[in-house]
Design a protein around this motif. Structure first.
Motif, PDB file in Angstrom:
ATOM      1  N   GLU A 134      22.171  16.675 -21.728  1.00  0.00           N
ATOM      2  CA  GLU A 134      22.930  17.467 -22.691  1.00  0.00           C
ATOM      3  C   GLU A 134      23.755  18.427 -21.954  1.00  0.00           C
ATOM      4  OE1 GLU A 134      20.888  16.620 -27.165  1.00  0.00           O
ATOM      5  OE2 GLU A 134      20.990  18.586 -26.023  1.00  0.00           O
ATOM      6  N   ILE A 135      23.127  19.093 -21.232  1.00  0.00           N
ATOM      7  CA  ILE A 135      24.011  20.082 -20.416  1.00  0.00           C
ATOM      8  C   ILE A 135      24.904  19.503 -19.602  1.00  0.00           C
ATOM      9  CG2 ILE A 135      23.608  21.968 -18.613  1.00  0.00           C
ATOM     10  CD1 ILE A 135      20.811  22.503 -19.970  1.00  0.00           C
ATOM     11  N   ALA A 136      24.554  18.425 -18.847  1.00  0.00           N
ATOM     12  CA  ALA A 136      25.744  17.874 -17.939  1.00  0.00           C
ATOM     13  C   ALA A 136      26.779  17.198 -18.852  1.00  0.00           C
ATOM     14  CB  ALA A 136      24.965  16.787 -17.256  1.00  0.00           C
ATOM     15  N   ASP A 137      26.602  16.801 -20.331  1.00  0.00           N
ATOM     16  CA  ASP A 137      27.684  16.323 -20.976  1.00  0.00           C
ATOM     17  C   ASP A 137      28.518  17.492 -21.742  1.00  0.00           C
ATOM     18  OD1 ASP A 137      26.934  13.490 -20.523  1.00  0.00           O
ATOM     19  OD2 ASP A 137      25.721  13.246 -22.231  1.00  0.00           O
ATOM     20  N   GLY A 138      27.818  18.524 -21.433  1.00  0.00           N
ATOM     21  CA  GLY A 138      28.956  19.696 -21.865  1.00  0.00           C
ATOM     22  C   GLY A 138      28.426  20.295 -23.130  1.00  0.00           C
ATOM     23  N   TYR A 139      27.340  20.003 -23.785  1.00  0.00           N
ATOM     24  CA  TYR A 139      26.956  20.483 -25.155  1.00  0.00           C
ATOM     25  C   TYR A 139      26.569  21.842 -24.992  1.00  0.00           C
ATOM     26  CZ  TYR A 139      27.005  15.790 -27.120  1.00  0.00           C
ATOM     27  OH  TYR A 139      27.425  14.837 -27.379  1.00  0.00           O
ATOM     28  N   LEU A 140      26.747  22.646 -23.920  1.00  0.00           N
ATOM     29  CA  LEU A 140      26.675  24.039 -24.030  1.00  0.00           C
ATOM     30  C   LEU A 140      28.135  24.569 -23.661  1.00  0.00           C
ATOM     31  CD1 LEU A 140      23.469  25.104 -21.987  1.00  0.00           C
ATOM     32  CD2 LEU A 140      23.736  25.150 -24.700  1.00  0.00           C
ATOM     33  N   GLY A 141      29.053  24.051 -23.752  1.00  0.00           N
ATOM     34  CA  GLY A 141      30.495  24.463 -23.880  1.00  0.00           C
ATOM     35  C   GLY A 141      31.192  24.133 -25.258  1.00  0.00           C
ATOM     36  N   THR A 142      32.571  24.552 -25.210  1.00  0.00           N
ATOM     37  CA  THR A 142      33.048  24.248 -26.514  1.00  0.00           C
ATOM     38  C   THR A 142      34.076  22.985 -26.159  1.00  0.00           C
ATOM     39  OG1 THR A 142      34.859  25.646 -25.887  1.00  0.00           O
ATOM     40  CG2 THR A 142      33.159  26.632 -27.221  1.00  0.00           C
ATOM     41  N   GLU A 143      34.460  22.451 -25.035  1.00  0.00           N
ATOM     42  CA  GLU A 143      35.115  21.468 -25.088  1.00  0.00           C
ATOM     43  C   GLU A 143      34.514  20.228 -25.510  1.00  0.00           C
ATOM     44  OE1 GLU A 143      37.217  20.089 -20.978  1.00  0.00           O
ATOM     45  OE2 GLU A 143      37.502  22.187 -20.775  1.00  0.00           O
ATOM     46  N   ARG A 144      33.326  20.047 -25.352  1.00  0.00           N
ATOM     47  CA  ARG A 144      32.579  18.723 -25.578  1.00  0.00           C
ATOM     48  C   ARG A 144      32.777  18.537 -27.161  1.00  0.00           C
ATOM     49  NH1 ARG A 144      31.663  14.332 -26.122  1.00  0.00           N
ATOM     50  NH2 ARG A 144      29.913  13.137 -25.735  1.00  0.00           N
ATOM     51  N   TYR A 145      33.204  19.313 -28.034  1.00  0.00           N
ATOM     52  CA  TYR A 145      33.101  19.217 -29.345  1.00  0.00           C
ATOM     53  C   TYR A 145      34.634  19.061 -29.862  1.00  0.00           C
ATOM     54  CZ  TYR A 145      28.436  21.224 -28.672  1.00  0.00           C
ATOM     55  OH  TYR A 145      27.147  21.420 -28.445  1.00  0.00           O
ATOM     56  N   GLN A 146      35.474  19.274 -28.952  1.00  0.00           N
ATOM     57  CA  GLN A 146      36.894  19.050 -29.494  1.00  0.00           C
ATOM     58  C   GLN A 146      37.514  17.732 -29.245  1.00  0.00           C
ATOM     59  OE1 GLN A 146      38.604  22.201 -26.834  1.00  0.00           O
ATOM     60  NE2 GLN A 146      38.021  24.090 -28.170  1.00  0.00           N
ATOM     61  N   GLY A 147      38.414  17.303 -29.944  1.00  0.00           N
ATOM     62  CA  GLY A 147      38.940  16.024 -29.963  1.00  0.00           C
ATOM     63  C   GLY A 147      38.225  15.269 -30.869  1.00  0.00           C
ATOM     64  N   PHE A 148      37.020  15.515 -31.605  1.00  0.00           N
ATOM     65  CA  PHE A 148      36.300  14.650 -32.245  1.00  0.00           C
ATOM     66  C   PHE A 148      37.251  14.378 -33.832  1.00  0.00           C
ATOM     67  CE2 PHE A 148      33.088  13.921 -35.853  1.00  0.00           C
ATOM     68  CZ  PHE A 148      32.469  12.874 -35.239  1.00  0.00           C
ATOM     69  N   GLY A 149      38.042  15.229 -34.165  1.00  0.00           N
ATOM     70  CA  GLY A 149      38.704  15.093 -35.183  1.00  0.00           C
ATOM     71  C   GLY A 149      39.638  13.853 -35.263  1.00  0.00           C
ATOM     72  N   ASP A 150      40.387  13.928 -33.638  1.00  0.00           N
ATOM     73  CA  ASP A 150      41.278  12.856 -33.586  1.00  0.00           C
ATOM     74  C   ASP A 150      40.671  11.389 -33.605  1.00  0.00           C
ATOM     75  OD1 ASP A 150      43.560  14.456 -33.227  1.00  0.00           O
ATOM     76  OD2 ASP A 150      43.112  14.833 -30.943  1.00  0.00           O
ATOM     77  N   ARG A 151      39.359  11.319 -32.983  1.00  0.00           N
ATOM     78  CA  ARG A 151      38.432  10.018 -33.297  1.00  0.00           C
ATOM     79  C   ARG A 151      38.458   9.697 -34.757  1.00  0.00           C
ATOM     80  NH1 ARG A 151      33.790  10.859 -29.575  1.00  0.00           N
ATOM     81  NH2 ARG A 151      33.663   8.477 -29.792  1.00  0.00           N
ATOM     82  N   VAL A 152      38.188  10.630 -35.580  1.00  0.00           N
ATOM     83  CA  VAL A 152      37.637  10.405 -36.917  1.00  0.00           C
ATOM     84  C   VAL A 152      38.932   9.656 -37.708  1.00  0.00           C
ATOM     85  CG1 VAL A 152      37.115  11.497 -38.930  1.00  0.00           C
ATOM     86  CG2 VAL A 152      35.880  12.096 -36.892  1.00  0.00           C
TER      87      VAL A 152
END
Length: 414
Positions: A281-299
């Motif tokens: 999870e850390i390697a995938d960016g779950y301790l940063g904010t970038e990982r969570y951005q762009g989800f709305g576009d995919r939705v």
């Protein structure tokens, strides 16, 4: 997207919520099915907008309705899913063996529903107690021989339960952690109810799977939080609980089962699976904010694809009905604006829902036999996490050339 820091605060760490995860517009409570005599009544809608905390990275919704307004009478009965009951049976067998549970032990389940899980411990002669806030489903549990107390979990109720029934050698909760608005009170209560040397297990949808699979329909008002391992570890550690093992499960589109102990109980070291998933999870960016951005576009893209399929099917004169009336289905229907212009009706095995209408979209909910009578061209599976079970139970649609449709992560016809 940002909003003023004074508007919302994180339910765990109290930091200002500034970063949007996804905005699904306005939606009604997903389990408030509409009776025929309520069709002319006004229905309350609330914002369905999830944020991520920049500090602890808890993805969360604002609390608009008190839990007792949602869960005191609940329309979800776990026993109507045969695959979920089997999942519970396998868990009970595993837990009894792994933790050497017997007549001397005490198993307690938080949000025990209709006794679908604890019944397996009862059958093995292991004392149990269900802790269930919804009186209507607790009544069913008691009738099947599962002792149940009607309460919400928190520090105060945990102290009462411990005084009346003792402490839990195994304390468990499946798909309840996400439903808790006061996360600190809830986890603090579990800490005080767990016996010295006892084990706590919880299952909940994995945020990693939600993001990877564009599972936006699992976001609804009854789910206050959306959880990664790194965030849950932090929450539990704050309350003196240490995660020592974790399993990745296929249930509900991808869930975690965590195993926790008192932090002072050092006999069980933190296992390799916890270390490995944390690092992933850390390697995938779950301790940063970038990982969570762009989800709305995919939705939004997923929504467009589903509507394009339905528009094309209806323009070709095809009939489409739904299967199921789950919470996730109501998020999907309301966000996509799908009403009886696209779905003639939906069906559900739960008699509690039959004869009512879906919240917001007002689609009739019928018994599953209505599909055989209507012979639709397409059956849209709303609880797509149960698609294999539903496709097996409703395989008869092949008799007239009917096909199943799954909407998540993208439209699939089979």
């Amino acid at each position: 997207m940002t909003r003023p820091s004074s508007a919302l605060a994180c339910r765990f760490c109290k930091a200002p919520l500034r970063t949007s995860f996804v905005d699904l517009g306005m939606s009604p409570l997903c389990q408030t099915h509409i009776a025929p005599d309520q069709l002319a009544d006004m229905e309350p809608f609330f914002p369905l907008h999830a944020y991520v905390c920049d500090d602890c990275h808890l993805v969360q919704l604002q609390e608009f309705v008190a839990p007792d307004s949602i869960f005191s009478e609940y329309a979800y009965f776990s026993s109507y899913s045969s695959s979920w009951v089997e999942h519970a049976r396998r868990y009970a067998v595993m837990a009894a063996d792994r933790f050497q549970l017997g007549p001397h032990s005490r198993v307690m389940e938080i949000a025990s529903n209709d006794g679908y899980l604890l019944q397996h411990f009862v059958a093995a002669g292991i004392p149990v107690l269900g802790i269930e806030p919804a009186a209507n489903v607790a009544k069913v549990a008691v009738e099947r021989g599962v002792p149940t107390t009607v309460r919400f979990m928190g520090r105060e109720s945990a102290a009462d339960i411990a005084r009346e029934h003792g402490h839990a050698d195994l304390l468990l909760g499946n798909n309840v952690l996400a439903h808790v608005p006061d996360l600190n009170d809830f986890v603090g209560g579990m800490k005080s109810l767990l016996a010295p040397g006892g084990t706590l297990t919880m299952e909940f949808p994995h945020l990693l799977r939600l993001i990877e699979g564009v599972q936006f329909d699992t976001i609804y008002h009854e789910h206050f939080s959306y959880l990664s391992l790194v965030t849950v570890e932090r929450v539990f550690a704050h309350h003196g609980l240490t995660l020592f093992d974790v399993e990745e499960l296929p249930t509900h589109g991808g869930s975690l089962r965590i195993y926790a102990r008192h932090t002072e109980d050092t006999a069980r070291p933190v296992g390799e699976r916890v270390h490995a998933l944390r690092e992933r999870e850390i390697a995938d960016g779950y301790l940063g904010t970038e990982r969570y951005q762009g989800f709305g576009d995919r939705v939004r893209e997923t929504k467009r694809k589903l509507l394009a399929f339905l528009i094309d099917a209806k323009s070709r004169g095809k009939t489409v009905v739904g299967y199921g009336a789950p919470g996730k289905g109501n998020t999907l229907l309301n966000y996509c604006g799908i009403r009886t212009d696209f779905l003639d009706f939906t069906v559900d095995a739960n008699p509690y829902k039959q004869g009512k209408f879906t919240p917001g979209t007002r689609i009739p909910i019928l018994a599953p036999s209505a599909i055989r009578e209507a012979k639709p061209d397409y059956v849209l599976i709303l609880p797509w996490n149960l698609k294999d079970e539903i496709a097996r139970d409703a395989a008869y649609i092949r008799e007239w050339g009917g096909q199943f449709v799954v909407p998540i992560p993208e439209v699939t016809v089979f």
